[in-house]
Design an enzyme around this catalytic site. Structure first.
Site, short mmCIF file in Angstrom:
data_model
loop_
_atom_site.label_atom_id
_atom_site.label_comp_id
_atom_site.label_asym_id
_atom_site.label_seq_id
_atom_site.Cartn_x
_atom_site.Cartn_y
_atom_site.Cartn_z
N ASP A 52 35.57 48.83 49.06
CA ASP A 52 36.93 48.93 48.52
C ASP A 52 36.97 49.59 47.15
O ASP A 52 38.06 49.85 46.62
CB ASP A 52 37.62 47.57 48.50
CG ASP A 52 37.11 46.61 47.42
OD1 ASP A 52 35.99 46.82 46.91
OD2 ASP A 52 37.83 45.64 47.11
N ASP A 63 27.24 44.92 40.73
CA ASP A 63 27.63 43.53 40.92
C ASP A 63 27.89 43.22 42.39
O ASP A 63 27.52 42.15 42.89
CB ASP A 63 28.91 43.22 40.13
CG ASP A 63 28.62 42.93 38.66
OD1 ASP A 63 27.48 43.14 38.22
OD2 ASP A 63 29.55 42.48 37.96
N CYS A 72 40.08 44.16 43.94
CA CYS A 72 39.12 43.05 43.92
C CYS A 72 39.74 41.72 43.56
O CYS A 72 39.22 40.66 43.94
CB CYS A 72 38.00 43.34 42.93
SG CYS A 72 37.12 44.88 43.18
#
Length: 353
Positions: A210, A204, A346
């Site tokens: 991260d 995605d 996120c």
């Protein structure tokens, strides 16, 4: 830029608070986002132990958010297309005189992952307006999860994301040198370390750093790791480890790398598919991009994902306790967030003091 010497603070520096969005998309979150909302609420409550949390919600979702969050968070109306505030929110920076501002990057839905993202393009400016913080616009297409800094001039990122030239592209007309120039200008960094790829199956985001590697302190990096040589992730982790161990940071220090072991591979079940067909394509049996690196550093705390898998969850918790001895490590079940394509880091965006 205005010559004030803006720089992005490290995540472990003091925060005034944290920004989180409230999920709703029925084509990305199963069961009309109900399970995801409960998971987000658990994360909000965990972070609220340590610092103020502001939750952005669409006007029609405010009441539902209030019912689940109670007094744990401040809720403000912010329209958006999807709830990944790390990627769509501003990147907060601080000037030499202590003034805080926010970089408003351009956004193109991860190179076209979903077609309707006009509201997401405005999230950063809406958050900055709500926070009463100066906006610093930048034409670079960039999601906040694609970068990580040590607050002392060093930035980590991946070629798989920012230099992607096949499929979902961010900045087709910019060279590596031009991208580096904008990162240096907007974030005050002097050294940029490029890892070739991010976590396996993190499609995605095209390998956001991260979810794979992050600074834990100046000169110290946590790296997602597996000992299973048959796992496609093994090659990626070894590749990154070799680069990190050969690099120095902006201060000239050799990087010390700690391996943060991944859970055993996790896969989406048929029951976990969104009922509504839409912009996001999800399939039963696909591997999920599960990583313990996707944690949030709060004031005095660490809020980390857990996947209901032992001994992996406990091993990761112990690694983070050793890495952050002066912070309380809180483990939160986040499979429902993972199903949407990300995790705790996120969905969060810290605002520094």
């Amino acid at each position: 830029m205005d010559g004030k010497g803006w720089g992005m603070p490290a995540e472990w520096e003091a925060h005034t608070g944290c920004w989180i969005g409230w999920p709703y998309r029925s084509d990305n979150w199963r069961q009309a986002a109900g399970p995801a909302q409960r998971a987000f609420a658990t994360v909000v409550k965990a972070i609220a132990q340590f610092e103020h949390v502001t939750v952005g919600a669409r006007a029609e979702e405010v009441q539902a958010a209030k019912l689940q969050l109670g007094a744990e968070a401040q809720i403000v109306v912010i329209p958006f297309d999807d709830a990944w505030f790390r990627d769509t929110g501003p990147t907060f920076v601080r000037a030499r005189d202590g003034t805080v501002a926010g970089v408003d990057w351009d956004f193109n839905a991860y190179g076209g992952l979903y077609p309707d993202y006009e509201q997401d393009k405005l999230i950063a400016s809406n958050i900055l307006k709500a926070a009463g913080v100066q906006r610093l616009p930048c034409p670079l297409v960039l999601e906040g999860g694609s970068i990580h800094v040590d607050g002392q001039g060093t930035l980590l990122t991946t070629e798989e994301c920012l230099l992607n030239t096949a499929g979902r592209v961010r900045n087709p007309d910019l060279s590596r040198a031009q991208i580096e120039g904008l990162l240096r200008q907007m974030l005050g960094v002097r050294k940029i370390i490029w890892l070739p790829r991010g976590l396996y199956a993190d499609e995605d985001t095209n390998g956001h750093v991260d979810n794979f590697a992050c600074f834990a302190a100046p000169g110290k990096v946590l790296l997602a790791w597996t000992d299973d040589e048959s796992d496609p992730q093994f090659e990626r982790s070894c590749e990154a480890l070799k680069i990190l161990q050969s690099e120095t940071d902006a201060q000239g220090r050799r990087l010390k790398v700690t391996k943060l072991h991944l859970p055993d591979p996790l896969f989406r079940t048929a029951e976990e598919l969104p009922v509504c067909e839409g912009d996001h394509t999800r399939e039963a049996g696909e591997r999920l991009a599960a990583s313990y690196v996707n944690f949030y550093i709060a004031n005095g705390g660490i809020v980390m994902p857990a996947f209901g898998q032992e001994p992996a969850d406990s091993r990761a918790w112990n690694t983070l306790v050793k890495t952050f001895p002066n912070r309380k490590v809180v483990s939160v079940p986040t499979r429902e967030i993972l199903l949407g394509g990300g995790n705790i880091h996120c969905i969060t965006q810290q605002q520094p003091m």
